[in-house]
Design a protein around this motif. Structure first.
Motif, PDB file in Angstrom:
ATOM      1  N   SER A   5       0.598   5.830   0.426  1.00 18.21           N
ATOM      2  CA  SER A   5      -0.224   6.968   0.812  1.00 18.21           C
ATOM      3  C   SER A   5       0.439   8.241   0.313  1.00 18.21           C
TER       4      SER A   5
ATOM      5  N   ARG B 131      -3.832   6.258   7.453  1.00 13.16           N
ATOM      6  CA  ARG B 131      -2.937   7.431   7.506  1.00 13.16           C
ATOM      7  C   ARG B 131      -3.723   8.585   8.127  1.00 13.16           C
TER       8      ARG B 131
ATOM      9  N   TYR C 232       0.857  -1.179   0.000  1.00 13.15           N
ATOM     10  CA  TYR C 232       0.000   0.000   0.000  1.00 13.15           C
ATOM     11  C   TYR C 232       0.895   1.232   0.000  1.00 13.15           C
TER      12      TYR C 232
ATOM     13  N   THR D 295      -4.964   6.814   0.774  1.00 14.59           N
ATOM     14  CA  THR D 295      -4.200   5.581   0.634  1.00 14.59           C
ATOM     15  C   THR D 295      -4.638   4.845  -0.626  1.00 14.59           C
TER      16      THR D 295
END
Lengths: 110, 114
Positions: B49, B68, B47, B55
């Motif tokens: 962000s 986040r 992943y 994200t």
């Protein structure tokens, strides 16, 4: 599909020059990166190319040809401490996604 | 000292027991990302962000969650870990305002799921 190819292993002699090639096929392109990773450690940044041509930084240089989907990392005056894995990575058009090759394990011998 | 920190550095756990790996950076970076590294497969993005509350999935997001809520922290959550998530995990962050540029990596977290 997305694919980045680099040789698995290379061996070179201390003091010599070595070129590590990277070819890529990705859906988009927003820059190519080279990282160095010593065994058991985190990767560290070496270079970034977004335009065609050669970028030089001390003993390390990186070249990019976007039309050929090709890059290389050139290491001059090899030192024993250059023994490491060298990772090629491409950022796609979104800018956030980063695709890594499997890495090239370079062994520098005396 | 400018750095990315990860905790724990080593973790052995059992299948199905929820865990969180924390990642924190003190460089005011907007971009943060999680990777796993496996022999023969290289680094694969899980992943990333681009900023707080933003994200997106990388190449291998299945079985992972992230959040986040603040700029400095980007935890990786494994709700129900399985043995195929045994791996070396790296968190990374990037200079502000430049998307992905020079990424700074944390020291890594070696996870074993039995």
């Amino acid at each position: 599909g997305q694919n980045i190819d680099q040789p698995t292993e290379m061996t070179a002699t201390e003091g010599a020059i070595v070129q590590i090639n990277c070819t890529y096929q990705t859906s988009g392109f927003n820059g190519l990166f080279w990282y160095q990773q010593h065994a058991g450690e985190a990767p560290t940044f070496l270079s970034y190319n977004v335009l065609d041509g050669l970028e030089e930084k001390g003993r390390f240089s990186s070249f990019l040809s976007r039309s050929k989907g090709y890059s290389y990392l050139l290491l001059k005056e090899l030192q024993m401490k250059d023994s490491a894995s060298y990772l090629c990575a491409v950022s796609d058009n979104q800018g956030g996604k980063l695709i890594f090759g499997q890495g090239t394990e370079l062994s520098v011998k005396p | 000292e400018a750095q990315v920190t990860q905790n724990p550095r080593y973790l052995i756990t059992v299948t199905g027991k929820k865990l969180t790996v924390t990642c924190s950076q003190n460089m005011n970076h907007e971009y943060m990302s999680w990777y796993r590294q496996d022999p023969g497969l290289g680094l694969r993005q899980i992943y990333y962000s681009m900023n707080v509350e933003v994200t997106d999935k990388g190449d291998v997001p299945e079985g992972y969650k992230v959040s986040r809520k603040e700029k400095r922290n980007f935890p990786l959550i494994l709700e129900s870990p399985s043995p195929n998530q045994t791996s070396l995990y790296f968190c990374a962050s990037s200079l502000p305002g430049q998307g992905i540029y020079e990424q700074y990596f944390g020291p890594g977290t070696r996870l074993t799921v039995t």
